[in-house]
Design an enzyme around this catalytic site. Sequence first.
Site, mmCIF file in Angstrom:
data_model
loop_
_atom_site.group_PDB
_atom_site.id
_atom_site.type_symbol
_atom_site.label_atom_id
_atom_site.label_comp_id
_atom_site.label_asym_id
_atom_site.label_seq_id
_atom_site.Cartn_x
_atom_site.Cartn_y
_atom_site.Cartn_z
ATOM 1 N N HIS B 227 -4.535 0.418 10.000
ATOM 2 C CA HIS B 227 -3.597 -0.702 9.904
ATOM 3 C C HIS B 227 -4.196 -2.054 10.296
ATOM 4 O O HIS B 227 -4.051 -3.020 9.550
ATOM 5 C CB HIS B 227 -2.273 -0.463 10.605
ATOM 6 C CG HIS B 227 -1.276 -1.470 10.117
ATOM 7 N ND1 HIS B 227 -0.701 -1.396 8.870
ATOM 8 C CD2 HIS B 227 -0.859 -2.639 10.634
ATOM 9 C CE1 HIS B 227 0.043 -2.470 8.659
ATOM 10 N NE2 HIS B 227 -0.031 -3.237 9.709
ATOM 11 N N PHE B 379 0.927 -2.791 -1.020
ATOM 12 C CA PHE B 379 -0.342 -3.432 -0.631
ATOM 13 C C PHE B 379 -1.010 -4.185 -1.783
ATOM 14 O O PHE B 379 -1.955 -4.915 -1.558
ATOM 15 C CB PHE B 379 -1.286 -2.483 0.117
ATOM 16 C CG PHE B 379 -1.840 -1.307 -0.625
ATOM 17 C CD1 PHE B 379 -2.703 -1.470 -1.682
ATOM 18 C CD2 PHE B 379 -1.526 -0.013 -0.213
ATOM 19 C CE1 PHE B 379 -3.236 -0.375 -2.341
ATOM 20 C CE2 PHE B 379 -2.060 1.093 -0.858
ATOM 21 C CZ PHE B 379 -2.917 0.906 -1.935
#
Lengths: 166, 552
Positions: B227, B379
């Site tokens: 992350h 994303f």
Amino acid sequence: MSSLHIDKHEKRWITISIALLAAFAVLIGVAGFALGVQVPTLDQKIDPTKLDQDPVWSNPGVRELVPGKKYEVYLIAQTWQFVPREIVVPAGAKVTFYVTSRDIQHGFKVLNTDLNVQVIPGYVGKLSYTFDEPGEYKFICTEYCGLGHAAMFGVIKVVPPEEYGK
Amino acid sequence: MANEYTLTRAEKRFIGWHIFVAVAALAIGSFFGPMQAFNYAGWNFYPQLKKLHIAQSYYQGLTLHGVLNAVVWTTFFILGFLTFNMIYGLKRPLKYPKLNAFGFWMMVVGLLLAAFYILANQASVLYTFYPPMKAPWPFYLGLVLLVVGSWIEGYGFYFTLHQWKKDNPGVRTPFIAFASVATMVLWQLATLGVAIEALFMLLPWSAGLVKGIDIQLARTFFWWFGHPLVYFWLLPAYISWYGYLPRQAGGKLFSDTMARLAFWLFILLSVPVGFHHQFVDPGVAPGWKYIHALLTLSVVIPSLMTLFTVVASLEYAGRQRGGKGLMGWLAALPWDDPIVASQLLAGILFIFGGFGGIVNASYNTNLILHNTAWVPGHFHLTVSTAVTLTFMGISFWLVPYLTGRELCCRKAALVQVYLWFIGMAIFSQAMHSLGLLGAPRRTPLGEAPYIPPEWSGLLLRVGIGGIILLVAVYMYIWIMAHTAFFAKKAAKEVEIQVAEAMTDVQAVPEWLDAWKPWLVGAVALLVIAYTPVLIDLISGMMPVAGPNIKLW
């Protein structure tokens, strides 16, 4: 030491942001820990090469605990299929799934439900659901597991309670 | 106006190498993205690609796309851009240029090693390389070299900043240099997780030195890295939005202080959040997952601060340009300048990426979308639009600066950034919707037997997005190649537009220019957020060898 200067509009913006995110945190916490919309948990760890010697895992599938009310499903994911591929349970019963892998990582997701678990060799994931509506629910492998990944799926047949077992 | 400082030819060439590797990776990796989108739409070219020996399977294509675009394009571009920020921001050369060169070439060697195995179809394990799917050990070694090389370039930055501080006591570090070092510190904390996974688990296991490894533990180390990796991509884009865009748009940075505070909060909060990628993993207890969900929601705060500061700076710019009224300033911004337009468009789609990110991070809502097409939909708004479109905007001034040539085909550059925006918007919206319906990610949906007919309209839209993006990306490659090698030599050096702050930089409080408290805080939070779970996993390991066959 000079102090921090924050523009008054920005201060307001940050306050609102924090309040909003705090509200989100409370809501998901209540949904999870009070209302039971929960993430999967660990049942046990098991050597994936010894599933066939295990009394339960050598015979995966549905177990009836309380007729019409409580069921367990033992499900093995392996390249490139689920064992078993077809699961039949009655509508309205609480079904607890135990899912593990025989080889590499897979995913188990049942369409149109919130059933979703990462299938990790060595680990048995536990998750529950009550299917209120009879019908067919497909479950699919959601983790890349090699060339046959896209063909890896199965189906849960949810039948009206009075037809179950007939 | 002449620049206040000029980089040497050698420095320009060194940064240029970074950008060259980045764009070359993008040129190869971006071919496969649309191929995946086409597969969704039912136009599957993979049989032909196999015949031509370009890719053996959808998954080899997907591995190339993920590794080259998300890892190589980003990392090399970032290190090039940050090196520029260090030298230009501090107005001094790197302290040890040879150290940075060593780091760079180590990254290149690592890249070549990993790329060899991917191209040979020996490592089609995607960019998450989840065990116990096994690639040959030199593949993992290649990844380690890539990461360690980037650390070394980071160390070069730390030494340079240290020397500058010694030479300039009491002076606030210029923002672009401060933020570049902050980005590398965050990268250092993040990559420790994946380095542990690769060095102590994947390498010995794939080399046959240990029989098995615990898969849940490996995933946990991976997501310790996975992350904050996205913040490593994002922060350089923020550097451009805070440090350059206000001036490029004709204004000033609204608050230098808040920009720095946001960067500190990212260092503090962006690492201890990995379990929000593991909400459906069986081996992590729900309580810890919830704690990481809370920490993830906290890291939204510096992003919302960024939104405020950037929009305020742009509003000031718009009003300077004669924009009036509530929204007139927005229309007055230079939407016809590819450098500015790319960043404005990046920011617009990033707002939606932020909304989706909150949904991902919200514990039980993640059950609906974990490992579905929603995730790549998300994303592609963040790394592939907010970050990539901003990097494209940066390259439109940085590459001409480095090569001394003019930006070729300004109009084409403008068309290209709008096409990218439109293509990504169509692609991403369809992917989010597919995910909500349960379509899995990382799957050639064009071949999956379980697809219900109602998904077909969305799958087609994914393909249409792919066509637009294929055109846009090769327009970009063409513009870059021309600007680097063929375009007209410029009469004078490109003006570097570092934004001035509205307030005096020396008014930034001292504690916002001090590293120690923030680093101690970040490490402490990392230890608190991970130690209990790691102890639990390590003390009850269930080593798995995995099948010893190639599955792709």
